[in-house]
Design an enzyme around this catalytic site. Structure first.
Site: not given
Ligand code: IPE
Ligand code: IPE
Ligand code: MG
Length: 253
Positions: A21, A38, A132
């Site tokens: 995240d 990303h 892995l």
């Molecule tokens: C969870 O992260 C999903 C992934 C890391 C792929 P999100 O950023 O989508 O989760 P919330 O919305 O903050 O709970």
């Molecule tokens: C995690 O990073 C990747 C995905 C959920 C695809 P985020 O895109 O959720 O990044 P934040 O949480 O908005 O910073």
């Molecule tokens: Mg996120």
């Protein structure tokens, strides 16, 4: 001292699950578009996959895209799907070289066809690898997984292939996307959010949870070592008392 030397190789978790995240916030802090975050996150994926393979972790599950992430702006979703295809294409040789076997969990059919094709090829090309197991959670929702499992089991009962009294943990676990994989002992979430976000709800029942403020694109080897060291300092009791655990140190459920 190198942090790696502090890790007890005989007490590594077999399965580490990560919620990657913070890509969006990482990019915003740099005045960039979320998609840049990303892209940079892929660098971390590469390093964490290679490090996990190197130190002998057997299963690594990465939350790459949740079922709920389909609700993000279309431009971001499209960019993520494109990044997925390009990354798989680029990394396949590295996966083969490192003896990594690729698996997918989630609603595979909901992914764009080009992603399905690329992923199917990569899974086939790595199917005989013995190192892995890299499990990508894509279009993944744990509640959906549990409901699908219940449906599959109900169908078997309706067909007379299974009796209700035969339903147990094993039958249930074999109906989840994760059938055949051990439960994660350690779950890491980056970027300072303290929630599970519909990830492996059944499988994480007794996992140790580790949270770090580090955004995913900054997560490197040493951050993984830190999480592993922290895990190794914990006492996993599985409902028992500390005294019981200390006399039978390696007992698991
Ligand atoms: C969870 O992260 C999903 C992934 C890391 C792929 P999100 O950023 O989508 O989760 P919330 O919305 O903050 O709970
Ligand atoms: C995690 O990073 C990747 C995905 C959920 C695809 P985020 O895109 O959720 O990044 P934040 O949480 O908005 O910073
Ligand atoms: Mg996120």
């Amino acid at each position: 001292m190198d942090m790696l030397e502090l890790i007890d190789r005989s007490k590594l978790p077999k399965h580490v699950a990560i919620i990657m995240d913070g890509n969006g916030r990482w990019a915003k802090e740099r005045g960039q578009d979320r998609v840049y975050g990303h892209h940079e996150g892929v660098v971390s994926v590469r390093e964490i996959v290679n490090t996990s393979a190197e130190i002998g972790i057997q299963y690594l599950t990465l939350y790459a895209f949740s079922a709920e992430n389909w609700n993000r702006p279309k431009a971001e979703v499209d960019a993520l799907m494109e990044l997925l295809v390009n990354t798989i294409r680029k990394e396949i040789e590295e996966l083969k070289k490192n003896n990594v076997r690729l698996h997918i969990i989630g609603d595979f059919a909901s992914l764009p066809e080009i992603c399905q094709k690329e992923l199917n090829e990569a899974m086939q090309m790595t199917a005989s690898n013995t190192g892995l197991n890299l499990i990508l959670a894509l279009s993944y929702s744990s509640r959906q997984e549990i409901v699908f499992a219940a449906k599959k089991i109900a169908e078997k009962v309706a067909l007379g292939e299974l009796k209700p009294e035969e339903i147990n943990y094993e039958v249930f676990e074999n109906s989840l996307y994760t059938a055949g994989f051990p439960d994660p002992e350690l779950m890491i979430r980056t970027s300072g959010e303290y929630r599970i976000s519909n990830y492996l709800l059944y499988q994480l029942a007794y996992a140790e949870l580790y949270f770090t403020n580090v955004h995913w694109p900054d997560f490197r080897k040493n951050n993984l070592y830190e999480a592993l060291l922290n895990y190794q300092q914990r006492e996993r009791r599985f409902g028992k008392t500390s005294e019981q655990i200390q006399t039978t140190p390696h007992q698991h459920v």
